[in-house]
Design a protein around this motif. Structure first.
Motif, mmCIF file in Angstrom:
data_model
loop_
_atom_site.group_PDB
_atom_site.id
_atom_site.type_symbol
_atom_site.label_atom_id
_atom_site.label_comp_id
_atom_site.label_asym_id
_atom_site.label_seq_id
_atom_site.Cartn_x
_atom_site.Cartn_y
_atom_site.Cartn_z
ATOM 1 N N CYS A 1 -18.816 15.546 -16.722
ATOM 2 C CA CYS A 1 -19.151 16.933 -17.063
ATOM 3 C C CYS A 1 -20.612 17.224 -16.739
ATOM 4 O O CYS A 1 -20.937 18.287 -16.181
ATOM 5 C CB CYS A 1 -18.881 17.195 -18.541
ATOM 6 N N ALA A 2 -21.505 16.304 -17.068
ATOM 7 C CA ALA A 2 -22.926 16.492 -16.779
ATOM 8 C C ALA A 2 -23.183 16.594 -15.286
ATOM 9 O O ALA A 2 -24.084 17.322 -14.846
ATOM 10 C CB ALA A 2 -23.733 15.341 -17.378
ATOM 11 N N ALA A 3 -22.385 15.870 -14.494
ATOM 12 C CA ALA A 3 -22.549 15.869 -13.047
ATOM 13 C C ALA A 3 -21.762 16.968 -12.353
ATOM 14 O O ALA A 3 -21.794 17.075 -11.130
ATOM 15 C CB ALA A 3 -22.137 14.510 -12.479
ATOM 16 N N GLY A 4 -21.021 17.787 -13.123
ATOM 17 C CA GLY A 4 -20.373 18.966 -12.563
ATOM 18 C C GLY A 4 -18.954 18.804 -12.085
ATOM 19 O O GLY A 4 -18.417 19.699 -11.438
ATOM 20 N N ILE A 5 -18.295 17.666 -12.415
ATOM 21 C CA ILE A 5 -16.910 17.478 -11.960
ATOM 22 C C ILE A 5 -15.937 17.287 -13.108
ATOM 23 O O ILE A 5 -14.759 17.004 -12.884
ATOM 24 C CB ILE A 5 -16.770 16.296 -10.975
ATOM 25 N N GLY A 6 -16.394 17.439 -14.343
ATOM 26 C CA GLY A 6 -15.507 17.221 -15.481
ATOM 27 C C GLY A 6 -14.286 18.108 -15.465
ATOM 28 O O GLY A 6 -13.198 17.706 -15.892
ATOM 29 N N HIS A 7 -14.449 19.335 -14.945
ATOM 30 C CA HIS A 7 -13.325 20.280 -14.906
ATOM 31 C C HIS A 7 -12.313 19.924 -13.829
ATOM 32 O O HIS A 7 -11.221 20.488 -13.784
ATOM 33 C CB HIS A 7 -13.856 21.698 -14.665
ATOM 34 N N LEU A 8 -12.655 18.986 -12.948
ATOM 35 C CA LEU A 8 -11.766 18.564 -11.868
ATOM 36 C C LEU A 8 -11.036 17.258 -12.182
ATOM 37 O O LEU A 8 -10.206 16.814 -11.394
ATOM 38 C CB LEU A 8 -12.563 18.390 -10.571
ATOM 39 N N GLU A 9 -11.343 16.649 -13.307
ATOM 40 C CA GLU A 9 -10.748 15.372 -13.680
ATOM 41 C C GLU A 9 -10.038 15.486 -15.026
ATOM 42 O O GLU A 9 -10.360 16.344 -15.840
ATOM 43 C CB GLU A 9 -11.834 14.289 -13.800
ATOM 44 N N SER A 10 -9.111 14.583 -15.247
ATOM 45 C CA SER A 10 -8.443 14.498 -16.547
ATOM 46 C C SER A 10 -9.316 13.719 -17.521
ATOM 47 O O SER A 10 -9.785 12.611 -17.206
ATOM 48 C CB SER A 10 -7.097 13.783 -16.402
ATOM 49 N N ALA A 11 -9.525 14.279 -18.702
ATOM 50 C CA ALA A 11 -10.336 13.599 -19.712
ATOM 51 C C ALA A 11 -9.626 12.381 -20.287
ATOM 52 O O ALA A 11 -10.265 11.531 -20.915
ATOM 53 C CB ALA A 11 -10.684 14.570 -20.831
ATOM 54 N N THR A 12 -8.323 12.258 -20.088
ATOM 55 C CA THR A 12 -7.556 11.197 -20.735
ATOM 56 C C THR A 12 -7.228 10.022 -19.811
ATOM 57 O O THR A 12 -6.786 8.978 -20.290
ATOM 58 C CB THR A 12 -6.238 11.756 -21.294
#
Length: 241
Positions: A100-111
């Motif tokens: 998320c800090a690097a700007g790709i958290g919304h493109l990956e599954s958190a789980t």
């Protein structure tokens, strides 16, 4: 949808570490704007009768175990001084929080496990989509290091450092006001790379990194909890328990 920049107004703690807000899911955490420096570790190391330095450069040769111990020490120190509530604590970022800090958290599954997500987003780098990297991308292994690493440098890219030098703010800031998420030093995360090993996740590449795959924002590597290297350091987050 790309992440939106947030207020760059920083919170600064008792050691002079500056933090910025980063959205994570429906909430947010505070992420250190810079990698932890030698001067930030000085009081902690002195309390443990270890050698220390007051240099304003990213700390290297820090194991995952030592990074966790520093976060715990700083939490207790600032709680005792009234600077933190008993719900707040310093710690290493989770693998997903680092994304998320690097700007790709919304493109990956958190789980999903870190191993499953490594290198799954081709063309996404901490500095954007360009290759070779733009001039302010950070402290990478560019043409300036060709003498030290003749078989491992980025053609068409140069930065100001070679020979293992690391510097705070070697890159430009990202949309959240964070520096050096690509290059400089690998950064420890909380997570295990695999559940059955004591390998902890490392993100972001270092001054030795030159391969496209290694410098992808989604790239993960791993090392044992007591591993130390001149290319490994860490970044703290501050969050509520």
């Amino acid at each position: 949808m790309d992440p939106k920049p947030v207020n760059h107004a920083a919170w600064i703690n008792s050691l002079g570490m500056s933090f910025a807000e980063v959205p994570v899911g429906t909430g947010s955490i505070l992420v250190a704007r810079e990698e932890t420096q030698e001067r930030h570790l000085a009081l902690f190391r002195r309390s443990r009768n270890q050698p220390f330095s007051h240099a304003a450069r990213p700390a290297t040769q820090v194991s995952w175990t030592e990074a966790v111990a520093f976060c715990d020490w700083l939490t207790q120190r600032e709680r005792a001084a009234g600077g933190l509530s008993f719900r707040q604590r310093y710690r290493l970022p989770s693998d997903h929080e680092w994304s998320c800090a690097a700007g790709i958290g919304h493109l990956e599954s958190a789980t999903r496990r870190p191993e499953e997500k490594s290198n799954r987003l081709p063309g996404h780098y901490p500095w954007g989509r360009a290759w070779p990297p733009p001039q302010d991308a950070g402290n990478l292994c560019g043409e300036e290091s060709a003498g030290d690493f003749p078989d491992n440098f980025i053609a068409g890219y140069q930065d100001a450092w070679s020979g293992g030098e690391v510097h705070a703010r070697a890159s430009g800031p990202n949309p959240y006001g964070l520096y050096d998420l690509g290059g400089n030093v690998w950064e420890w995360c909380q997570d295990r790379y695999r559940e059955d090993k004591d390998w902890r996740v490392l993100r972001g590449g270092s001054w030795k990194s030159a391969r496209r795959e290694t410098l992808l924002t989604s790239h993960r590597t791993h090392d044992p909890e007591n591993y130390r290297s001149d290319s490994v350091g860490f970044r703290c987050v501050l969050a509520e328990e």
